[in-house]
Write a protein that holds these residues in place. Structure first.
Motif, PDB file in Angstrom:
ATOM      1  N   PRO A 189       0.807  -1.224   0.000  1.00 26.74           N
ATOM      2  CA  PRO A 189       0.000   0.000   0.000  1.00 26.74           C
ATOM      3  C   PRO A 189       0.843   1.278   0.000  1.00 26.74           C
ATOM      4  N   SER A 190       2.051   1.201   0.536  1.00 24.18           N
ATOM      5  CA  SER A 190       2.915   2.385   0.585  1.00 24.18           C
ATOM      6  C   SER A 190       3.514   2.735  -0.784  1.00 24.18           C
ATOM      7  N   THR A 191       3.378   1.842  -1.755  1.00 22.06           N
ATOM      8  CA  THR A 191       3.917   2.102  -3.094  1.00 22.06           C
ATOM      9  C   THR A 191       3.091   3.186  -3.778  1.00 22.06           C
ATOM     10  N   ASP A 192       3.752   4.216  -4.296  1.00 20.69           N
ATOM     11  CA  ASP A 192       3.006   5.269  -4.987  1.00 20.69           C
ATOM     12  C   ASP A 192       2.523   4.754  -6.339  1.00 20.69           C
ATOM     13  N   LEU A 193       1.546   5.470  -6.901  1.00 21.33           N
ATOM     14  CA  LEU A 193       0.883   4.996  -8.112  1.00 21.33           C
ATOM     15  C   LEU A 193       1.847   4.865  -9.288  1.00 21.33           C
ATOM     16  N   GLU A 194       2.785   5.792  -9.422  1.00 22.68           N
ATOM     17  CA  GLU A 194       3.738   5.739 -10.528  1.00 22.68           C
ATOM     18  C   GLU A 194       4.584   4.472 -10.462  1.00 22.68           C
ATOM     19  N   ASN A 195       5.102   4.166  -9.271  1.00 28.59           N
ATOM     20  CA  ASN A 195       5.918   2.959  -9.119  1.00 28.59           C
ATOM     21  C   ASN A 195       5.068   1.699  -9.220  1.00 28.59           C
ATOM     22  N   ALA A 196       3.833   1.761  -8.767  1.00 28.38           N
ATOM     23  CA  ALA A 196       2.938   0.607  -8.883  1.00 28.38           C
ATOM     24  C   ALA A 196       2.727   0.245 -10.349  1.00 28.38           C
ATOM     25  N   ASN A 197       2.511   1.249 -11.180  1.00 30.67           N
ATOM     26  CA  ASN A 197       2.354   1.002 -12.611  1.00 30.67           C
ATOM     27  C   ASN A 197       3.649   0.493 -13.235  1.00 30.67           C
ATOM     28  N   ARG A 198       4.776   1.067 -12.820  1.00 32.37           N
ATOM     29  CA  ARG A 198       6.070   0.666 -13.384  1.00 32.37           C
ATOM     30  C   ARG A 198       6.387  -0.792 -13.036  1.00 32.37           C
ATOM     31  N   LEU A 199       6.168  -1.187 -11.782  1.00 32.87           N
ATOM     32  CA  LEU A 199       6.448  -2.552 -11.359  1.00 32.87           C
ATOM     33  C   LEU A 199       5.545  -3.548 -12.086  1.00 32.87           C
ATOM     34  N   THR A 200       4.269  -3.192 -12.196  1.00 31.84           N
ATOM     35  CA  THR A 200       3.319  -4.093 -12.857  1.00 31.84           C
ATOM     36  C   THR A 200       3.675  -4.273 -14.336  1.00 31.84           C
TER      37      THR A 200
END
Length: 221
Positions: A189-200
């Motif tokens: 949950p602490s992952t920001d949206l930009e990094n969440a998209n990048r990781l996915t």
């Protein structure tokens, strides 16, 4: 496939996020040597790192333990699946290669320190909802046991629950016959949206590189 997160889960875990990937026309088989080598080397790196720290010192493991605890599950009895992988490595019980889809799941689960599930899309009957399990719900898991889903995060379709960041069910696993798949990344949950998209997207790209086919991804939360 329509996938949604229940409002109740968002209320209990603010900033809850899922990475969702759908694959079409893939070919699952033996892992290429590149993936086998990276998985082995990464496990050895984690093992040596664990000489100076505990499994729960890893931030992703720590965060997911806190989620289980907040929902009412003792993380010492119900470990997030990523933590279970780290525990195996700590005992030098390294993960051996199974098949390409499972190996990629394990590799990225170790790298991101989060649970990741992958399911045969043709075994699902949508829509899919990710929510908190209730008393009386259970399924036979890939651990070979009947698992209570009460107060665990679960993924459920019209047939019933099939996945969880604790352990997935035997109903929907990806096999060598799988052509279409659904992958769920239980992001921190602490992952920001930009990094969440990048990781996915990074996971999706490597998966397609090995399995062919096409993929689409999105982040919920």
């Amino acid at each position: 496939m329509e996938i949604q997160v229940s409002s109740d889960l968002f209320m209990e875990i603010p900033n809850f996020k899922l990475g969702v990937i759908e694959y079409k026309g893939i070919t699952v088989g033996d892992s290429p040597q590149m993936l086998k080598g990276r998985l082995q080397m990464f496990q050895e790196s984690i093992f040596f790192e664990l000489e100076d720290k505990t499994v729960t010192d890893f931030p992703g493991i720590k965060e997911w333990r806190s989620i289980f605890k907040k929902l009412g599950k003792d993380p010492n009895r119900y470990r997030p699946s990523a933590e279970a992988l780290f525990k195996r490595i700590q005992k030098q019980n390294y993960l051996s290669s199974v098949q390409s889809a499972i190996d990629i799941n394990n590799f990225f689960s170790l790298q991101y320190q989060v649970p990741i599930g992958i399911y045969d899309l043709d075994c699902l009957e949508g829509p899919v909802e990710v929510r908190v399990g209730v008393e009386g719900q259970e399924y036979i898991g890939l651990n070979g046991r009947s698992n209570s889903l009460d107060r665990l995060i679960i993924a459920s379709d019209l047939i019933g629950p099939f996945g969880s960041p604790f352990v997935d069910s035997v109903r929907t696993p990806v096999t060598l016959d799988t052509k279409n798949a659904l992958q769920i990344i239980y992001l921190r949950p602490s992952t920001d949206l930009e990094n969440a998209n990048r990781l996915t997207e990074s996971l999706m790209n490597m998966f397609i590189q090995i399995h062919g086919g096409e993929g689409t991804f999105r982040v919920l939360g």
